[in-house]
Motif scaffolding. Structure first.
Motif, short mmCIF file in Angstrom:
data_model
loop_
_atom_site.label_atom_id
_atom_site.label_comp_id
_atom_site.label_asym_id
_atom_site.label_seq_id
_atom_site.Cartn_x
_atom_site.Cartn_y
_atom_site.Cartn_z
N MET A 159 62.42 -20.95 63.08
CA MET A 159 62.54 -21.72 64.16
C MET A 159 61.03 -22.20 64.63
SD MET A 159 65.63 -22.54 65.24
CE MET A 159 64.94 -23.45 67.05
N LYS A 160 60.12 -21.52 64.20
CA LYS A 160 58.67 -21.93 64.57
C LYS A 160 58.21 -22.99 63.80
CE LYS A 160 57.75 -16.88 66.01
NZ LYS A 160 57.80 -17.44 67.45
N GLN A 161 58.86 -23.62 62.88
CA GLN A 161 58.32 -24.60 62.00
C GLN A 161 58.25 -26.01 63.10
OE1 GLN A 161 57.03 -24.21 59.09
NE2 GLN A 161 57.42 -21.85 59.56
N ASP A 162 57.21 -26.77 62.90
CA ASP A 162 57.05 -27.81 63.50
C ASP A 162 58.21 -29.04 63.50
OD1 ASP A 162 55.07 -26.67 64.89
OD2 ASP A 162 53.39 -27.80 63.63
N ASP A 163 59.08 -29.13 62.39
CA ASP A 163 59.90 -30.16 62.22
C ASP A 163 61.23 -29.66 62.46
OD1 ASP A 163 60.37 -28.13 60.28
OD2 ASP A 163 60.34 -29.42 58.63
N VAL A 164 61.49 -28.50 63.12
CA VAL A 164 62.90 -28.06 63.44
C VAL A 164 63.35 -28.95 64.73
CG1 VAL A 164 64.38 -26.09 64.41
CG2 VAL A 164 62.55 -25.82 62.79
N LEU A 165 64.47 -29.37 64.49
CA LEU A 165 65.08 -30.28 65.53
C LEU A 165 66.69 -29.83 65.93
CD1 LEU A 165 64.05 -33.85 64.47
CD2 LEU A 165 62.92 -32.47 66.23
N THR A 166 67.05 -28.65 65.57
CA THR A 166 68.31 -28.17 65.63
C THR A 166 68.06 -26.78 66.92
OG1 THR A 166 68.17 -26.71 64.02
CG2 THR A 166 69.35 -28.67 63.63
N MET A 167 69.02 -27.00 67.83
CA MET A 167 68.89 -26.10 68.94
C MET A 167 68.99 -24.66 68.11
SD MET A 167 68.10 -27.82 71.41
CE MET A 167 68.18 -26.78 72.70
N PRO A 168 68.37 -23.65 69.01
CA PRO A 168 68.49 -22.51 68.59
C PRO A 168 69.86 -21.68 68.61
CG PRO A 168 67.15 -22.36 70.56
CD PRO A 168 67.37 -23.74 70.15
N ARG A 169 70.31 -20.57 67.94
CA ARG A 169 71.90 -20.13 68.11
C ARG A 169 71.59 -18.65 68.85
NH1 ARG A 169 74.15 -20.55 62.35
NH2 ARG A 169 76.01 -19.72 63.39
N LYS A 170 72.31 -18.52 69.75
CA LYS A 170 71.97 -17.17 70.66
C LYS A 170 72.36 -16.03 69.67
CE LYS A 170 73.52 -19.04 74.81
NZ LYS A 170 74.66 -18.82 76.11
N LYS A 171 73.20 -16.12 68.77
CA LYS A 171 73.56 -14.73 67.79
C LYS A 171 72.04 -14.40 67.30
CE LYS A 171 75.19 -16.76 63.44
NZ LYS A 171 76.11 -16.50 62.60
N PHE A 172 71.31 -15.06 67.10
CA PHE A 172 70.20 -14.53 66.32
C PHE A 172 68.97 -14.12 67.45
CE2 PHE A 172 71.85 -17.64 63.28
CZ PHE A 172 71.69 -16.57 62.09
N TYR A 173 69.42 -13.83 68.68
CA TYR A 173 68.43 -13.56 69.77
C TYR A 173 69.07 -12.35 70.61
CZ TYR A 173 65.98 -18.02 68.58
OH TYR A 173 65.39 -18.98 67.98
N ARG A 174 69.95 -11.83 70.03
CA ARG A 174 70.73 -10.95 70.92
C ARG A 174 70.02 -9.73 71.15
NH1 ARG A 174 74.70 -13.45 73.44
NH2 ARG A 174 76.02 -14.61 72.04
N GLN A 175 70.11 -8.98 72.58
CA GLN A 175 69.53 -7.92 72.84
C GLN A 175 70.23 -7.30 74.12
OE1 GLN A 175 65.31 -8.96 73.72
NE2 GLN A 175 65.71 -7.61 75.39
N ARG A 176 70.03 -6.28 74.67
CA ARG A 176 70.84 -5.51 75.79
C ARG A 176 70.86 -6.55 76.90
NH1 ARG A 176 68.69 0.59 75.95
NH2 ARG A 176 69.66 1.31 74.19
N ALA A 177 71.86 -6.44 77.82
CA ALA A 177 72.10 -7.32 78.74
C ALA A 177 71.01 -7.23 79.70
CB ALA A 177 73.64 -7.20 79.34
N HIS A 178 70.50 -5.75 80.17
CA HIS A 178 69.41 -5.83 81.11
C HIS A 178 68.44 -4.95 80.72
CE1 HIS A 178 72.49 -7.52 83.76
NE2 HIS A 178 73.51 -6.56 83.32
N ALA A 179 67.30 -4.85 81.16
CA ALA A 179 65.99 -4.25 80.91
C ALA A 179 65.54 -3.29 82.22
CB ALA A 179 64.89 -5.02 80.43
#
Length: 285
Positions: A18-38
């Protein structure tokens, strides 16, 4: 035969892509999961400026960086952490950040506010690492998709612990709006000290918000709504905004429907409790 990747490796590979400069698709939440609160009282190894004037906003709002000739010289006393003592040259912006979304989650409110406030710099503050990264990647993609119109250049996100470091980022009276949307209710009485609205924190909001500015709150928890109303109404520098004025504010409708939590409450047919509070004029002695 290739080695099968585990979930952590898949997440890391996805975020790197996703850090590549040519990415035009929206990120998917399932790859950014973590606890609901900190836990806001934990040491999260955050980077923060010792003073708002030493905050470099240029990487967050590159389209608003002031011309080189107007940039200040390096400040020998400026540091990025308490331990680091290397002089830092701070790039100035053509205008200040004026709107803050505290605990911005996955950035729904930020994205919705961007076209509504095209001339205003809006900042999301989020303490969770993966969630902050999701919002950052989301904004990057939206900027790439709208290069011609230069849309979404006015919104950004920053990993920060608002309960500890709000005055490190904003000068007195810098903000015109603060949004507190569906904060962690911390139901247990011993956890109430972790609530984002309190007597002490409201004084910090009063410091950062200019007279006439508005603090927006929304929750689906009646007890938390009562808590926030009670603490803001008890504070001498805030007054509650009337219902008619509240419902005439276009930001209220956006706040109700644009956030991920707001949509979840809607799907579950829950109730949303809204309250706005105006920053009063400073007393004259």
């Amino acid at each position: 035969m290739g080695v099968k990747k585990n979930k952590k490796q898949k997440r890391e590979d996805y975020r790197a892509a996703m850090k590549q400069d040519d990415v035009l698709t929206m990120p998917r939440k399932k790859f950014y999961r973590q606890r609901a609160h900190a836990n806001p009282f934990s040491d999260h190894q955050l980077v923060y400026p010792p003073h708002p004037d030493q905050m470099d906003w240029s990487t967050l709002y590159p389209a608003y960086v002031a011309p080189e000739e107007s940039q200040p010289e390096a400040n020998p006393s400026a540091t990025t952490t308490e331990e680091e003592e290397t002089p830092v040259k701070v790039k100035k912006l053509t205008q200040d950040v004026e709107v803050a979304d505290i605990g911005c989650g996955f950035g729904g409110l930020l994205i919705a506010l961007a076209p509504v406030m095209p001339q205003t710099l809006v900042l999301g503050l989020e303490i969770r690492v993966s969630v902050t990264q999701f919002v950052e990647d989301r904004i990057k993609v939206l900027r790439r998709q709208n290069e011609e119109s230069r849309a979404y250049q006015n919104v950004s996100v920053l990993r920060a612990n608002t309960m500890k470091f709000l005055p490190n980022f904003f000068r007195q009276g810098q903000l015109s709006k603060i949004f507190i949307c569906f904060p962690d209710p911390h139901f247990k009485a011993r956890k109430h000290k972790q609530r984002i609205v309190s007597t002490t924190l409201n004084s910090e909001y009063a410091y950062a918000v200019r007279p006439g500015g508005i603090v927006y709150t929304i929750t689906d928890v009646p007890d938390l709504h009562g808590w926030m109303v009670q603490h803001f109404e008890a504070h001498p520098m805030f007054e509650r905004v009337g219902v008619e004025e509240q419902e005439g504010d276009p930001c209220v409708e956006i706040m109700r429907n644009a956030t991920e939590e707001g949509k979840k409450v809607e799907r579950n047919k829950g109730e949303k409790f809204v309250a706005l509070f105006r920053r009063l004029e400073d007393p004259v002695f």
